[in-house]
Write a protein that holds these residues in place. Structure first.
Motif, PDB file in Angstrom:
ATOM      1  N   CYS A   1       3.006  51.690 -44.798  1.00  0.00           N
ATOM      2  CA  CYS A   1       1.743  52.404 -45.048  1.00  0.00           C
ATOM      3  C   CYS A   1       2.001  53.876 -45.338  1.00  0.00           C
ATOM      4  O   CYS A   1       1.334  54.481 -46.183  1.00  0.00           O
ATOM      5  CB  CYS A   1       0.807  52.258 -43.852  1.00  0.00           C
TER       6      CYS A   1
ATOM      7  N   ALA B   1       9.213  44.545 -43.045  1.00  0.00           N
ATOM      8  CA  ALA B   1       8.056  43.980 -42.365  1.00  0.00           C
ATOM      9  C   ALA B   1       8.039  42.460 -42.498  1.00  0.00           C
ATOM     10  O   ALA B   1       7.635  41.751 -41.586  1.00  0.00           O
ATOM     11  CB  ALA B   1       6.763  44.565 -42.928  1.00  0.00           C
TER      12      ALA B   1
ATOM     13  N   SER C   1       7.304  50.770 -36.424  1.00  0.00           N
ATOM     14  CA  SER C   1       6.984  49.490 -37.054  1.00  0.00           C
ATOM     15  C   SER C   1       7.220  49.554 -38.564  1.00  0.00           C
ATOM     16  O   SER C   1       6.800  50.507 -39.225  1.00  0.00           O
ATOM     17  CB  SER C   1       5.513  49.154 -36.781  1.00  0.00           C
TER      18      SER C   1
ATOM     19  N   GLY D   1       5.711  47.906 -40.798  1.00  0.00           N
ATOM     20  CA  GLY D   1       4.417  47.909 -41.457  1.00  0.00           C
ATOM     21  C   GLY D   1       3.788  49.295 -41.493  1.00  0.00           C
ATOM     22  O   GLY D   1       3.196  49.691 -42.496  1.00  0.00           O
TER      23      GLY D   1
ATOM     24  N   GLY E   1       8.510  47.332 -46.891  1.00  0.00           N
ATOM     25  CA  GLY E   1       7.804  46.051 -46.952  1.00  0.00           C
ATOM     26  C   GLY E   1       8.720  44.875 -46.708  1.00  0.00           C
ATOM     27  O   GLY E   1       8.350  43.902 -46.060  1.00  0.00           O
TER      28      GLY E   1
END
Length: 80
Positions: free
Chosen positions: A32, A78, A26, A28, A75
């Motif tokens: 992270c 995402a 993912s 996202g 980012g």
């Protein structure tokens, strides 16, 4: 018991956590992971500064820049 260094301990934990997260599928989760590296690399820069180790400062400052770029790129993935 081995005493935990207040700078190296979170730097190591965040570095390892970031490595696991950037391997995720993912965008996202990968973002992270880069975020963990951004923070962890700042701990390493601080550690290098406190110990007077210019090599650690330079190397982890460079890693910090690449982690910031990676976080921005992840980012975008995402959001897109």
């Amino acid at each position: 018991m081995i005493p935990l260094d207040p700078l190296q301990t979170p730097a190591v934990v965040l570095g390892m956590m970031g490595a696991v997260l950037v391997a995720g599928q993912s965008p996202g989760v990968r973002a992270c992971g880069f975020g963990a590296w951004v923070i962890g690399n700042l701990f390493w820069v601080a550690y290098g500064a406190v110990t007077g180790n210019v090599y650690v400062v330079v190397m982890f400052a460079f890693y910090w820049v690449t982690a910031v770029v990676g976080a921005r790129n992840a980012g975008r993935g995402a959001a897109g």
